[in-house]
Design an enzyme around this catalytic site. Sequence first.
Site, PDB file in Angstrom:
ATOM      1  N   GLU A  49      41.458  35.605  33.550  1.00 52.75           N
ATOM      2  CA  GLU A  49      40.704  35.746  34.925  1.00 52.75           C
ATOM      3  C   GLU A  49      39.686  36.594  34.691  1.00 52.75           C
ATOM      4  O   GLU A  49      39.775  37.596  33.925  1.00 52.75           O
ATOM      5  CB  GLU A  49      41.901  36.273  35.716  1.00 52.75           C
ATOM      6  CG  GLU A  49      41.899  35.853  37.311  1.00 52.75           C
ATOM      7  CD  GLU A  49      43.022  36.322  37.997  1.00 52.75           C
ATOM      8  OE1 GLU A  49      44.032  36.076  37.842  1.00 52.75           O
ATOM      9  OE2 GLU A  49      42.673  37.435  38.669  1.00 52.75           O
ATOM     10  N   ASP A  60      40.660  45.693  46.306  1.00 48.85           N
ATOM     11  CA  ASP A  60      40.937  46.219  45.005  1.00 48.85           C
ATOM     12  C   ASP A  60      40.866  47.972  45.220  1.00 48.85           C
ATOM     13  O   ASP A  60      40.342  48.439  46.062  1.00 48.85           O
ATOM     14  CB  ASP A  60      39.738  46.009  44.309  1.00 48.85           C
ATOM     15  CG  ASP A  60      39.705  44.618  43.626  1.00 48.85           C
ATOM     16  OD1 ASP A  60      40.846  44.409  43.128  1.00 48.85           O
ATOM     17  OD2 ASP A  60      38.986  43.887  44.059  1.00 48.85           O
TER      18      ASP A  60
END
Lengths: 272, 409
Positions: A49, A60
């Site tokens: 990824e 995040d």
Amino acid sequence: MSRIAARFAALKADGRGGLIPFLEAWDPDGATSMALLRGMPAAGADLIEIGMPFTDPMADGPIIQAAARRGLIAGVKVRFILDMVREFRKDDQATPIILMGYLNPILSYGPQKFCEDAGQAGVDGMIIVDLPTEEADLMLPHATANGIDFIRLVAPTTDDVRLPHVLNGSSGFVYYVSITGITGTRSASSADLAAAIPRIRKVTDLPIAIGFGVRTPAQAAEASKVADAAVVASALIETMAAHLDEDGKAKPGTVELVLAQVRALADGVRGR
Amino acid sequence: MNQPLPPAALNSLRSGPSDRGRFGEFGGRFVAETLMPIVLAVEQAYAEAKKDPQFQADLAWHLTHYVGRPSPLWFAERLTKRLGGAKVYFKRDELNHTGSHKANNCMGQILLARRMGKTRIIAETGAGQHGVATATMCALFGLPCTVYMGATDVERQAPNVFRMKLLGAEVKAVTSGAGTLKDAMNEAMRDWVANVEDTFYIIGTVAGPHPYPMMVRDFQSVIGEEAKVQMQAAEGRLPDVAVACIGGGSNAMGLFHPFLDDTSVRLIGVEAGGHGIETGQHAASLTGGRPGVLHGNRTYLLQDEDGQIIEAHSISAGLDYPGIGPEHSWLHDIGRVEYVSATDNEALDAFQLCTQTEGIIPALEPAHALAYVTKLAPTLDKDQIILMNLCGRGDKDIFTVAAHLGVKL
Ligand SMILES: Cc1ncc(COP(=O)(O)O)c(C=O)c1O
């Protein structure tokens, strides 16, 4: 068969789950992250990824926020990320690459052009964090037309009524966000995972990857066993961040250290 | 067969958003899956509350007896004489409890949060006015409150930080980015993702995912509705122009929305021009940005050519935001509302003018609206009427203003 489907079929034949390490593009610079990307398959990555830096990564935690900032300071652009994948594909035709990012840079590039260029570069799947099913029509037709799997996030808050709706039109695999929270904070308990994964399996035949909170080889082993693959991001980025000099440049041996960690995680999912 | 829409709704600019939360191509619900269920739950709960006479009565009662509505409409006679043109009226939302229009929205949302059984409140704040209003409502109803505020803003709005703490709120300084409103909103979203079960996010402006832009507009529309009635009483007609400043755009939407279908009324939104649009250091999303997606909706944003968000700049912490509510983006594109800008220095001049001619210390945010009014009024006839939203008082800004005037406090 797509690279993602082929890889999960091979994993199934091997009787094990997969490891999906994550790297943030251009963290801390283009050459270092390219070296990391190149080294990951040999270190045991089954899929990879690549995070696409964004100024406002709302899902995040501090670790990936900082990685994104380093990438942006290094001058990363969306087209440079596609260049990385194109470069990688020169020597690797088998390892699936999934891009993970936020919508605005893709929107700015143009959804159709992005999917065309990504498909040509050799991208296999994409995850757009802030594009829920309700808004997916913006990307889905272009992704499909260019052979890119549109991978959906499922969260603990996605209830049984909503689940089929979320998975409608998804392909590749399902990404299970194992905690209600942001990246790099908590880990799900074994009991949580054992309850969550069968719930998703009832609704889809697609492979399931578990992400958010998978840090150690033991956790990766468990997650890849309960589901079909484990995504490890913050733990790898932490290692990278700990080996930068005052100017934010990678010290000698940084890439090797991160790859050694990937190898340990890969041993974990292989039960070694 | 489809029911034909009533003609009023067909012709109205007030019927938006669509079921998907769109105003034209703007708006929507661009949030992570973890938040999607709670966003849908808020939408449903608000739709029910909106129709519930009990909820509306409860809100009206609290607005009257706690917030202090209606706010007066004031003819600024000395200012009008000084400017030598159109008559200038102020809608005095700075007289609300807590000192700004933010109280209207916070009261609405906290009543909704209680109705949904949520036991913890979070908010983002720029100038600190929304944070203070939220902390106030939380004190009133006994709910724990966490307010996210950019570290830069914590510094330049120190009195409001102390106020929030006195009110029992936890203030978390956000150091990511430039440490302003955008970063505070990111951090509030991150908190919400981790605490969806018990937490309600009171967003302070007409931004965020649907239903927030609509809901906040509805709660703020009391401003325009009152002003319309008050203007009839004072002048026997509608104003010719209505002017408001724009950060995210909630005080402006609240003033404009009831006038959207009154085509004789010019509507003007004033964005923060910072050091000047040409310097690139400003917060004028419509004047200097292009459409994109941030904080849950599609709207005009300050961004670079690769879709990365650019930090805004304004002397006013409440206007220092690189986006704008999606309904404004739509009203801009269809041409119903004009959007202009005023610089830091123009706002400082207007701040002093208002203080000296009317005895009202305005917040730096509405000082931007006033800066434009000082340019517009002299170009209009003496029998024309300008209605301006004086949406906040300036006590919080005296330190910033003193610093700019070279005065040590
Ligand atoms: C007094 C005042 N006016 C205006 C604003 C800007 O917000 P909005 O554009 O949503 O009205 C703020 C925000 O903090 C404020 O405190």
